[in-house]
Design a protein around this motif. Structure first.
Motif, PDB file in Angstrom:
ATOM      1  N   LEU A 112       0.825  -1.221   0.000  1.00 53.51           N
ATOM      2  CA  LEU A 112       0.000   0.000   0.000  1.00 53.51           C
ATOM      3  C   LEU A 112       0.859   1.271   0.000  1.00 53.51           C
ATOM      4  O   LEU A 112       0.645   2.186  -0.805  1.00 53.51           O
ATOM      5  N   PHE A 113       1.827   1.331   0.906  1.00 56.57           N
ATOM      6  CA  PHE A 113       2.647   2.543   1.002  1.00 56.57           C
ATOM      7  C   PHE A 113       3.787   2.543  -0.024  1.00 56.57           C
ATOM      8  O   PHE A 113       4.131   3.585  -0.583  1.00 56.57           O
ATOM      9  N   GLU A 114       4.360   1.358  -0.275  1.00 58.99           N
ATOM     10  CA  GLU A 114       5.458   1.273  -1.248  1.00 58.99           C
ATOM     11  C   GLU A 114       5.008   1.788  -2.613  1.00 58.99           C
ATOM     12  O   GLU A 114       5.778   2.437  -3.332  1.00 58.99           O
ATOM     13  N   LYS A 115       3.758   1.480  -2.974  1.00 57.32           N
ATOM     14  CA  LYS A 115       3.249   1.870  -4.302  1.00 57.32           C
ATOM     15  C   LYS A 115       2.419   3.155  -4.233  1.00 57.32           C
ATOM     16  O   LYS A 115       1.709   3.498  -5.189  1.00 57.32           O
ATOM     17  N   ARG A 116       2.476   3.816  -3.092  1.00 54.60           N
ATOM     18  CA  ARG A 116       1.799   5.120  -2.886  1.00 54.60           C
ATOM     19  C   ARG A 116       0.303   5.070  -3.227  1.00 54.60           C
ATOM     20  O   ARG A 116      -0.224   5.950  -3.919  1.00 54.60           O
ATOM     21  N   LEU A 117      -0.364   4.038  -2.745  1.00 57.06           N
ATOM     22  CA  LEU A 117      -1.796   3.887  -3.042  1.00 57.06           C
ATOM     23  C   LEU A 117      -2.670   4.431  -1.915  1.00 57.06           C
ATOM     24  O   LEU A 117      -3.895   4.419  -2.010  1.00 57.06           O
ATOM     25  N   GLU A 118      -2.040   4.920  -0.827  1.00 51.91           N
ATOM     26  CA  GLU A 118      -2.818   5.307   0.351  1.00 51.91           C
ATOM     27  C   GLU A 118      -3.796   6.442   0.079  1.00 51.91           C
ATOM     28  O   GLU A 118      -4.840   6.551   0.719  1.00 51.91           O
ATOM     29  N   THR A 119      -3.471   7.295  -0.911  1.00 52.79           N
ATOM     30  CA  THR A 119      -4.354   8.443  -1.177  1.00 52.79           C
ATOM     31  C   THR A 119      -5.693   7.992  -1.777  1.00 52.79           C
ATOM     32  O   THR A 119      -6.633   8.770  -1.833  1.00 52.79           O
ATOM     33  N   LEU A 120      -5.777   6.744  -2.211  1.00 53.33           N
ATOM     34  CA  LEU A 120      -7.021   6.240  -2.802  1.00 53.33           C
ATOM     35  C   LEU A 120      -8.010   5.779  -1.725  1.00 53.33           C
ATOM     36  O   LEU A 120      -9.117   5.354  -2.042  1.00 53.33           O
ATOM     37  N   PHE A 121      -7.582   5.863  -0.449  1.00 55.21           N
ATOM     38  CA  PHE A 121      -8.424   5.362   0.645  1.00 55.21           C
ATOM     39  C   PHE A 121      -8.760   6.470   1.644  1.00 55.21           C
ATOM     40  O   PHE A 121      -8.018   7.442   1.786  1.00 55.21           O
ATOM     41  N   ASP A 122      -9.891   6.274   2.352  1.00 56.68           N
ATOM     42  CA  ASP A 122     -10.287   7.248   3.376  1.00 56.68           C
ATOM     43  C   ASP A 122      -9.412   7.092   4.614  1.00 56.68           C
ATOM     44  O   ASP A 122      -9.136   8.066   5.320  1.00 56.68           O
ATOM     45  N   LEU A 123      -9.017   5.849   4.891  1.00 52.64           N
ATOM     46  CA  LEU A 123      -8.229   5.540   6.089  1.00 52.64           C
ATOM     47  C   LEU A 123      -7.268   4.399   5.779  1.00 52.64           C
ATOM     48  O   LEU A 123      -7.564   3.559   4.925  1.00 52.64           O
ATOM     49  N   THR A 124      -6.148   4.378   6.513  1.00 52.15           N
ATOM     50  CA  THR A 124      -5.237   3.231   6.366  1.00 52.15           C
ATOM     51  C   THR A 124      -5.025   2.557   7.723  1.00 52.15           C
ATOM     52  O   THR A 124      -5.036   3.227   8.763  1.00 52.15           O
ATOM     53  N   VAL A 125      -4.853   1.249   7.669  1.00 42.43           N
ATOM     54  CA  VAL A 125      -4.627   0.455   8.884  1.00 42.43           C
ATOM     55  C   VAL A 125      -3.400  -0.417   8.643  1.00 42.43           C
ATOM     56  O   VAL A 125      -3.244  -1.005   7.569  1.00 42.43           O
ATOM     57  N   CYS A 126      -2.531  -0.496   9.659  1.00 46.28           N
ATOM     58  CA  CYS A 126      -1.357  -1.380   9.557  1.00 46.28           C
ATOM     59  C   CYS A 126      -1.438  -2.416  10.676  1.00 46.28           C
ATOM     60  O   CYS A 126      -1.658  -2.068  11.837  1.00 46.28           O
ATOM     61  N   VAL A 127      -1.274  -3.685  10.318  1.00 49.41           N
ATOM     62  CA  VAL A 127      -1.209  -4.733  11.341  1.00 49.41           C
ATOM     63  C   VAL A 127       0.255  -5.158  11.478  1.00 49.41           C
ATOM     64  O   VAL A 127       0.950  -5.372  10.484  1.00 49.41           O
ATOM     65  N   PRO A 157      10.405  -0.866   5.588  1.00 52.25           N
ATOM     66  CA  PRO A 157      10.477  -1.415   6.952  1.00 52.25           C
ATOM     67  C   PRO A 157       9.125  -1.291   7.670  1.00 52.25           C
ATOM     68  O   PRO A 157       8.429  -0.282   7.502  1.00 52.25           O
ATOM     69  N   LEU A 158       8.790  -2.306   8.459  1.00 55.69           N
ATOM     70  CA  LEU A 158       7.487  -2.323   9.139  1.00 55.69           C
ATOM     71  C   LEU A 158       7.284  -1.068   9.995  1.00 55.69           C
ATOM     72  O   LEU A 158       6.187  -0.507  10.046  1.00 55.69           O
ATOM     73  N   GLU A 159       8.361  -0.606  10.656  1.00 53.24           N
ATOM     74  CA  GLU A 159       8.249   0.583  11.523  1.00 53.24           C
ATOM     75  C   GLU A 159       7.733   1.786  10.726  1.00 53.24           C
ATOM     76  O   GLU A 159       6.964   2.595  11.228  1.00 53.24           O
ATOM     77  N   GLU A 160       8.191   1.883   9.462  1.00 59.19           N
ATOM     78  CA  GLU A 160       7.774   3.018   8.639  1.00 59.19           C
ATOM     79  C   GLU A 160       6.296   2.883   8.240  1.00 59.19           C
ATOM     80  O   GLU A 160       5.553   3.859   8.242  1.00 59.19           O
ATOM     81  N   LYS A 161       5.885   1.651   7.946  1.00 60.48           N
ATOM     82  CA  LYS A 161       4.460   1.431   7.627  1.00 60.48           C
ATOM     83  C   LYS A 161       3.611   1.804   8.840  1.00 60.48           C
ATOM     84  O   LYS A 161       2.553   2.413   8.714  1.00 60.48           O
ATOM     85  N   MET A 162       4.096   1.428  10.036  1.00 57.48           N
ATOM     86  CA  MET A 162       3.348   1.716  11.265  1.00 57.48           C
ATOM     87  C   MET A 162       3.208   3.229  11.461  1.00 57.48           C
ATOM     88  O   MET A 162       2.167   3.719  11.878  1.00 57.48           O
ATOM     89  N   GLN A 163       4.280   3.956  11.155  1.00 53.89           N
ATOM     90  CA  GLN A 163       4.229   5.418  11.328  1.00 53.89           C
ATOM     91  C   GLN A 163       3.292   6.081  10.333  1.00 53.89           C
ATOM     92  O   GLN A 163       2.655   7.081  10.630  1.00 53.89           O
ATOM     93  N   ARG A 164       3.220   5.512   9.130  1.00 52.76           N
ATOM     94  CA  ARG A 164       2.406   6.152   8.083  1.00 52.76           C
ATOM     95  C   ARG A 164       0.916   5.876   8.233  1.00 52.76           C
ATOM     96  O   ARG A 164       0.090   6.645   7.751  1.00 52.76           O
TER      97      ARG A 164
END
Ligand SMILES: CC(C)(COP(=O)(O)OP(=O)(O)OC[C@H]1O[C@@H](n2cnc3c(N)ncnc32)[C@H](O)[C@@H]1O)[C@@H](O)C(=O)NCCC(=O)NCCS
Ligand SMILES: Nc1ncnc2c1ncn2[C@@H]1O[C@H](COP(=O)(O)OP(=O)(O)OP(=O)(O)O)[C@@H](O)[C@H]1O
Length: 192
Positions: A112-127, A157-164
């Motif tokens: 999701l974040f690597e391909k910069r797709l997050e802007t297509l969603f209202d919210l993002t969740v990381c597990v 890195p997972l830490e970066e996904k968690m922060q985003r």
């Protein structure tokens, strides 16, 4: 409502998808769409055969482990495979959402974040799960430590996904613990 779900390899994305589905959400799993494309899409199979020949087929079906062995250690090969599959995966979930745009959708996208797709969603969740816990769970599923490490090296890195991400789910404990947090998050999203 469109929620994008991501997380590291083996962190529990599919399990969280199942919990949202049980709560009545419409869900799409990119990994499952990829598996379906590899198993049934004649054009995808033709392209794979043109590139790697019979070496990536077993009894007529795509041998995912053989494909994985070719792409996760070879950046150019992975780029080629992603260019073949990602537009098809994205078209799949976008078409599904267009047919019921007012529904609650959860789309699982490992990159999701690597391909910069997050802007297509209202919210993002990381597990997220600690690496040693992931290793035990994935080894139990038949992956080797090297296979896990190779995939992880190809991801942010997972830490970066968690922060985003807008919301975090910790999957460091029992399935009950995971379920409690996910249920609470679903309630929070519904009342926001
Ligand atoms: C190489 C393939 C055939 C291996 O299949 P396999 O069944 O062993 O793995 P599976 O698809 O279940 O993926 C398991 C995990 O590997 C990681 N992973 C998969 N693809 C990638 C990738 N391109 N980059 C980084 N990590 C990846 C993810 O964490 C994923 O959850 C498959 O992963 C694939 O086709 N990948 C390329 C398409 C892709 O990018 N998919 C992921 C998001 S759409
Ligand atoms: N809290 C937990 N306790 C025990 N086992 C778990 C827990 N969460 C997930 N698992 C198991 O760990 C494995 C990985 O979980 P899951 O498939 O949900 O992760 P994933 O992020 O979708 O994995 P992948 O990156 O391979 O797509 C599965 O076998 C799942 O049943």
């Amino acid at each position: 409502m469109k929620v994008g779900l991501t997380g590291g390899i083996g962190c529990g994305k599919s399990t969280v998808v199942g919990l949202f589905r049980e709560a009545g959400w419409r869900t799409i799993e990119s990994d499952a769409v990829v598996r379906e494309l590899l198993a049934t899409d004649a054009e995808v199979q033709t392209q794979l055969r043109a590139r790697w020949g019979d070496a990536v087929f077993s009894e007529g079906a795509v041998d995912r482990r053989a494909v994985a062995a070719r792409v996760f250690g070879d950046e150019e090969a992975l780029k080629w495979l992603e260019a073949l599959l990602h537009p098809l995966v994205r078209a799949h979930w976008q078409t599904a959402i267009e047919q019921a745009p007012e529904a609650c959708w959860l789309v699982e996208i490992p990159l999701l974040f690597e391909k910069r797709l997050e802007t297509l969603f209202d919210l993002t969740v990381c597990v997220a799960s600690p690496p040693d816990v992931v290793k035990d769970r994935m080894v139990a599923r038949g992956y080797t430590g090297a296979e896990i490490a190779q995939r992880r090296e190809r991801q942010m890195p997972l830490e970066e996904k968690m922060q985003r991400a807008d919301h975090l789910i910790s999957n460091a404990g029992s399935l009950e613990f995971l379920k409690r947090q996910t249920t609470r998050l679903i309630e929070q999203i519904a009342t926001a």
